[in-house]
Design an enzyme around this catalytic site. Structure first.
Site, PDB file in Angstrom:
ATOM      1  N   LYS A  94       0.876  -1.171   0.000  1.00  0.00           N
ATOM      2  CA  LYS A  94       0.000   0.000   0.000  1.00  0.00           C
ATOM      3  C   LYS A  94       0.912   1.219   0.000  1.00  0.00           C
ATOM      4  O   LYS A  94       1.646   1.456   0.961  1.00  0.00           O
ATOM      5  CB  LYS A  94      -0.914   0.014   1.220  1.00  0.00           C
ATOM      6  CG  LYS A  94      -1.833   1.226   1.247  1.00  0.00           C
ATOM      7  CD  LYS A  94      -2.464   1.432   2.610  1.00  0.00           C
ATOM      8  CE  LYS A  94      -3.121   2.802   2.645  1.00  0.00           C
ATOM      9  NZ  LYS A  94      -3.573   3.158   4.017  1.00  0.00           N
ATOM     10  N   GLY A 155      -7.990   9.310   9.444  1.00  0.00           N
ATOM     11  CA  GLY A 155      -8.290   9.380  10.868  1.00  0.00           C
ATOM     12  C   GLY A 155      -9.323  10.407  11.264  1.00  0.00           C
ATOM     13  O   GLY A 155      -9.604  10.581  12.457  1.00  0.00           O
ATOM     14  N   ALA A 182      -9.400   5.830   3.894  1.00  0.00           N
ATOM     15  CA  ALA A 182      -9.308   6.990   4.789  1.00  0.00           C
ATOM     16  C   ALA A 182     -10.628   7.750   4.879  1.00  0.00           C
ATOM     17  O   ALA A 182     -11.319   7.952   3.873  1.00  0.00           O
ATOM     18  CB  ALA A 182      -8.198   7.957   4.375  1.00  0.00           C
ATOM     19  N   GLY A 183     -10.953   8.161   6.092  1.00  0.00           N
ATOM     20  CA  GLY A 183     -12.099   9.025   6.326  1.00  0.00           C
ATOM     21  C   GLY A 183     -13.346   8.346   6.839  1.00  0.00           C
ATOM     22  O   GLY A 183     -14.261   9.001   7.342  1.00  0.00           O
ATOM     23  N   ASN A 204      -9.162   1.932   9.602  1.00  0.00           N
ATOM     24  CA  ASN A 204      -8.390   1.598  10.794  1.00  0.00           C
ATOM     25  C   ASN A 204      -8.967   2.306  12.017  1.00  0.00           C
ATOM     26  O   ASN A 204      -9.539   1.684  12.914  1.00  0.00           O
ATOM     27  CB  ASN A 204      -6.931   1.986  10.595  1.00  0.00           C
ATOM     28  CG  ASN A 204      -6.013   1.479  11.698  1.00  0.00           C
ATOM     29  OD1 ASN A 204      -4.801   1.400  11.537  1.00  0.00           O
ATOM     30  ND2 ASN A 204      -6.535   1.122  12.864  1.00  0.00           N
ATOM     31  N   THR A 205      -8.866   3.638  12.031  1.00  0.00           N
ATOM     32  CA  THR A 205      -9.254   4.407  13.212  1.00  0.00           C
ATOM     33  C   THR A 205     -10.706   4.196  13.598  1.00  0.00           C
ATOM     34  O   THR A 205     -11.033   4.132  14.789  1.00  0.00           O
ATOM     35  CB  THR A 205      -8.999   5.907  12.971  1.00  0.00           C
ATOM     36  OG1 THR A 205      -7.668   6.085  12.486  1.00  0.00           O
ATOM     37  CG2 THR A 205      -9.165   6.702  14.242  1.00  0.00           C
TER      38      THR A 205
END
Length: 255
Positions: A94, A155, A182-183, A204-205
């Site tokens: 990635k 994040g 992301a987001g 992830n977050t």
């Protein structure tokens, strides 16, 4: 979902950072039913427990997608990718080349250059990019077979800020796997990405920082499956005005 010739039944790719404990991470991976997890070689190698962490991941029946998180230059990203391939024995990478410190927006110029170098060296590149169609074209020309446009800053949990841009990408690259990276903050964000026709979501977050990461991992799995099923069912178009579900034309009139 097919990524570089690998057929996957899950459309969720899950990050491994920021979890309260290794046990919570393992349970989240299990309940998410994901088949791909992402790992930052730089971050995990920096800790004293790096070897134990790698051993734990190797025991899982999932594919590992190393990433170049934290890299800001082509040279740094390429070097990190080579380290990852040597340690993990996978051509998957990635590719992140960060260009803006506050938004963590990718440096798309450096990204294309790094993607071209790595593709020529046998890597199978998953580029973290914007929704820009020209950048997408350049990445495809550089050898990428997957595009990973952001939904919002990494994040942030803001969801899909560039919905129209993602729709345009889907229309412009109908045969290229598109993974929102992301987001994502809530299951509804993940479902919306699927309803737009995206092939997958990397997060992830949203899971790691939830009050109950394991429950959130399960919720995200269900949201992606529901969103994809909705997309494949071809939902109705939105209308500006109301339309009665029971048509008036042809009904008998009582005088």
């Amino acid at each position: 979902m097919n990524l570089y010739g690998v057929e996957l039944s899950s459309r969720l790719l899950l990050g491994t950072a920021q979890y309260p404990s290794p046990q919570v991470l393992l349970e989240a991976i299990h309940h998410s039913r994901c088949e791909v997890i992402t790992v930052s070689l730089r971050r995990e190698s920096a800790g004293g427990s790096g070897a134990a962490f790698w051993d734990m991941l190797q025991d899982l029946s999932v594919r590992i997608l190393p990433n170049t998180a934290g890299c800001h230059t082509v040279r740094d990203a390429v070097t990190t990718a080579h380290m990852a391939r040597e340690v993990l024995g996978t051509p998957w990478i990635k590719l992140e080349v960060i260009g803006h410190g506050d938004t963590l927006q990718p440096d798309v110029f450096a990204l294309v250059e790094a993607a071209r170098i790595l593709s020529a060296e046998g890597f199978q590149v998953f580029p973290y990019t914007t929704e820009d169609l020209v950048v997408g074209e350049r990445l495809i020309e550089a050898g990428c077979e997957v595009l990973m446009p952001w939904g919002a800053p990494i994040g942030s949990g803001q969801g899909l800020l560039r919905r129209d841009g993602l729709k345009a990408m889907r229309a412009h690259f109908p045969k290229v796997p598109l993974i929102v990276d992301a987001g994502i903050g809530r299951p509804s964000d993940a479902a919306e990405a699927m309803e737009l026709g995206m092939d997958g979501v990397l997060m992830n977050t949203a899971v790691a920082k939830a009050g109950d990461p394991v429950a959130m991992a399960r919720a995200m799995d269900l949201a992606l499956r529901a969103g994809r099923a909705g997309f494949e069912a071809e939902p109705m178009e939105r209308r500006d005005m109301g339309v009665p579900s029971t048509p008036v034309l042809g009904l008998a009139e009582l005088l």
